[in-house]
Write an enzyme that holds these catalytic residues in place. Structure first.
Site, PDB file in Angstrom:
ATOM      1  N   GLY A  11       0.857  -1.186   0.000  1.00 18.38           N
ATOM      2  CA  GLY A  11       0.000   0.000   0.000  1.00 18.38           C
ATOM      3  C   GLY A  11       0.890   1.231   0.000  1.00 18.38           C
ATOM      4  CB  ALA A  13      -1.795   5.739  -0.859  1.00 15.27           C
ATOM      5  N   GLY A  16       1.633   4.831   3.327  1.00 15.68           N
ATOM      6  CA  GLY A  16       2.520   3.687   3.144  1.00 15.68           C
ATOM      7  C   GLY A  16       3.867   4.105   2.577  1.00 15.68           C
ATOM      8  NE  ARG A  35      -6.032  -1.913  -5.973  1.00 20.36           N
ATOM      9  CZ  ARG A  35      -7.241  -1.381  -5.784  1.00 20.36           C
ATOM     10  NH1 ARG A  35      -8.260  -2.174  -5.533  1.00 20.36           N
ATOM     11  NH2 ARG A  35      -7.422  -0.076  -5.836  1.00 20.36           N
ATOM     12  CG  ASN A 104      -7.048   5.983  10.727  1.00 14.80           C
ATOM     13  OD1 ASN A 104      -6.263   5.740  11.639  1.00 14.80           O
ATOM     14  ND2 ASN A 104      -7.194   7.179  10.213  1.00 14.80           N
ATOM     15  CB  SER A 130      -1.520   9.775  14.920  1.00 10.79           C
ATOM     16  OG  SER A 130      -1.907  11.120  14.765  1.00 10.79           O
ATOM     17  N   GLY A 131      -0.208  11.254  12.492  1.00 15.33           N
ATOM     18  CA  GLY A 131       0.777  12.259  12.116  1.00 15.33           C
ATOM     19  C   GLY A 131       0.678  12.639  10.656  1.00 15.33           C
ATOM     20  CE  LYS A 184      -4.569   7.859  14.262  1.00 11.61           C
ATOM     21  NZ  LYS A 184      -5.059   7.677  12.963  1.00 11.61           N
ATOM     22  CG  HIS A 187      -4.948  10.352  18.298  1.00  8.80           C
ATOM     23  ND1 HIS A 187      -5.239  10.684  16.987  1.00  8.80           N
ATOM     24  CD2 HIS A 187      -3.853  11.081  18.618  1.00  8.80           C
ATOM     25  CE1 HIS A 187      -4.359  11.568  16.556  1.00  8.80           C
ATOM     26  NE2 HIS A 187      -3.508  11.818  17.527  1.00  8.80           N
ATOM     27  CG  ASN A 188      -8.142   9.656  14.413  1.00  8.55           C
ATOM     28  OD1 ASN A 188      -7.003   9.659  14.883  1.00  8.55           O
ATOM     29  ND2 ASN A 188      -8.382   9.297  13.166  1.00  8.55           N
ATOM     30  CD  GLU A 191      -7.000  14.674  14.171  1.00  8.65           C
ATOM     31  OE1 GLU A 191      -6.189  13.768  14.460  1.00  8.65           O
ATOM     32  OE2 GLU A 191      -7.429  14.827  13.013  1.00  8.65           O
ATOM     33  CE1 TYR A 192     -12.854  13.065  13.432  1.00 12.34           C
ATOM     34  CE2 TYR A 192     -15.038  14.013  13.224  1.00 12.34           C
ATOM     35  CZ  TYR A 192     -14.051  13.179  12.744  1.00 12.34           C
ATOM     36  OH  TYR A 192     -14.264  12.474  11.602  1.00 12.34           O
ATOM     37  CG  HIS A 453     -38.675   1.429  33.664  1.00 10.84           C
ATOM     38  ND1 HIS A 453     -38.456   0.287  32.921  1.00 10.84           N
ATOM     39  CD2 HIS A 453     -39.324   2.289  32.835  1.00 10.84           C
ATOM     40  CE1 HIS A 453     -38.935   0.458  31.694  1.00 10.84           C
ATOM     41  NE2 HIS A 453     -39.462   1.660  31.624  1.00 10.84           N
TER      42      HIS A 453
END
Ligand code: NBP
Length: 478
Positions: A11, A13, A16, A35, A104, A130-131, A184, A187-188, A191-192, A453
């Site tokens: 991979g 991209a 990778g 691929r 991810n 991450s990064g 992770k 972590h994301n 980040e949001y 209840h």
């Protein structure tokens, strides 16, 4: 025979390719594969001179190029492609080989893949990285999960490529199974929340303080030298300072106000709902992106739905400092919530997460890297079983100091009709968390009325039901 590679990346991209270059830069012989073969060829053409690369055209050649046990990093698009790659690799691998999914992936997929690979004698690791592009190349924060013995086989390489802060590499074995991808994910999610809080501060500085983007950029630059010092605050200063070459206006002013998302924030929020952990900061941040996407609806609503009368501009000096304090206090809450979620998940899944270590490995390489994480690391070093970060003296005092400003900001924004979902929900969480007796007694009364209840009493053990619609008497149910 050519020297075998110690590790492989499939991979090529953005992530990778950069991770492979990072590994090669440490003198590690590495096999690379993609691929679409043209990408492998291009990669070798562009970067082959940087290290001991073996470019493989086929999956079989790729596997054959690796020393045993084979260590294979899969860096393809999350979801079905990962399963496809595992399926293709499996018949070519031997017992004890290691597949490392460094994308991810959603952690339940990692749990499933771990079991499926184990059934074939393959050790599977789900590793959060991450990064972004720069982190992958120069030093990411790495969150490896899975078999600890498999981790030992890659530890040296991971420690050599990770970001380093104060001599400590930003990588640690997080826990078994899906623990790495879980961390992770959170972590994301954090980040949001961080980004949403910054966006709300920017909105207030624009619409309440009446400042333009370059002026706000300068304020963020100043904030970056205090408690808020972090990568995101730093780049906010830079983004706000940028002038659009086409129009001469601040670039942010010509960017469409619709935020994209890839789903990790949503996963974090859904998981928190399942765990029953209040996660207002991150969840509001996800909702805010959803609201931002409704651009056409917002356009219509902006001329239809009434807002408050326009107010005069507030005193800027006080307001800017108030917003800084509100941002810091809300950030503390967002992190307190995210860490509480990781704690709950750790207990639920038996992961034994070291939360101080998570704060430590997030100090460098990743998007939420910040000075502030040192405080969190210290908090867990002193109190490993901490329920909530807000209860540590440093954070208790920080929020106590900021709370008057925080309340003023929420009031001002509400009066002036500026949406601040993360600021205000963080403050409500804070007030709810510090309330000894909340209003859930009434909720229980209502639930007992319409659904029998039952409720617990403050003065007696057991569960009770009142026959509301009958004679109004109370019965003990256990
Ligand atoms: P992408 O997520 O854009 O994926 C592209 C790669 O996946 C290409 O190598 C592509 O091969 C391969 N691929 C696809 Br698509 N379908 C495949 C299949 N069925 N079989 C084999 N390979 C397939 O790449 P990325 O942005 O580098 O991200 C990789 C992972 O890292 C993702 O999980 C991402 O969420 C995560 N991540 C990304 C960032 C970031 O900043 N971009 C940061 C942190 C984590 P092809 O060339 O043949 O199409």
């Amino acid at each position: 025979m050519a020297e075998k590679s110690r590790i492989g990346v499939t991979g090529l991209a953005v992530m990778g390719a950069n991770l492979a270059r990072n590994i090669a830069s440490r003198g590690v012989p590495i096999a690379v594969h993609n691929r679409t073969t043209a990408k492998t060829t291009q990669f070798i053409e562009d970067y082959g001179h940087e290290g001991a690369f073996t470019g493989a055209e086929s999956t079989a050649d790729f596997v054959a190029a690796l020393e045993k046990p084979r260590r294979i990093i899969v860096m393809v698009k999350a979801g079905k492609p990962v399963d496809g790659v595992i399926e293709e690799l499996t018949p070519l691998l031997d017992e004890g080989d290691i597949i490392i999914d460094a994308g991810n992936s959603h952690f339940p997929d990692t749990v499933r893949r771990t079991a499926e690979c184990a059934a074939n004698g393959i050790r599977f690791m789900g590793v959060g990285v991450s990064g972004g592009e720069e982190g992958a190349l120069l030093g990411p924060s790495i969150m490896p999960g899975g078999d600890p013995e498999a981790y030992e086989e890659v530890r040296e390489i991971f420690e050599s490529i990770a970001a380093v802060v104060d001599g400590t590499p930003c990588v640690v074995h997080v826990g078994p199974g899906g623990a790495g991808h879980y961390v992770k994910m959170v972590h994301n999610g954090i980040e949001y929340a961080d980004i949403q809080l910054i966006a709300e501060a920017y909105d207030l500085l624009t619409h309440v303080a009446g400042l333009d983007a370059p002026a706000i950029g300068k304020i963020f630059e100043e904030w970056n030298s205090g408690d808020l010092e972090s990568f995101l605050i730093e780049i906010t200063g830079k983004v706000l300072a940028k002038t659009d070459e086409k129009t001469g206006r601040p670039l942010v002013d010509v960017i469409v106000d619709q935020a994209g998302q890839k789903g990790t924030g949503t996963w974090t929020a859904i998981d928190a709902l399942g765990l029953g952990i209040p996660l207002t900061g991150i969840t509001e941040a996800v909702f805010a992106r959803g609201l931002s996407a409704l651009r056409d609806e917002r356009k219509k609503a902006s001329t239809t739905l009434a807002g408050p009368q326009p107010a005069g501009k507030a005193d800027r000096t006080d307001l800017v400092e108030d917003i800084r304090q509100a941002l810091y206090a809300s950030k503390v809450v967002a992190y307190a919530q995210g860490f509480a979620q990781m704690r709950a998940a750790s207990i639920e899944n038996g992961w034994d997460l070291d939360l101080g270590a998570m704060a430590t490995i997030w100090r460098g390489g990743c998007i939420i890297r910040a000075q502030f994480l040192n405080r969190i690391r210290d908090a867990y070093a002193e109190h490993p079983d901490l329920d909530n970060l807000l209860m540590v003296p440093y954070f208790t005092e920080a929020v106590a100091t900021a709370q008057d400003a925080w309340r003023r900001v929420v009031v001002t924004a509400t009066e002036q009709g500026v949406a601040i979902p993360a600021f205000s929900s963080s403050l409500s969480y804070y007030d709810g968390y510090r309330t000894e007796r909340g209003p859930a007694n009434l909720i229980q009364g209502l639930r007992d009325f319409f659904g029998a209840h039952t409720y617990k009493r403050t003065d007696e053990e057991g569960s009770f039901h009142t026959r509301w619609a009958q004679d109004g008497t109370e019965v003990k149910t256990d």
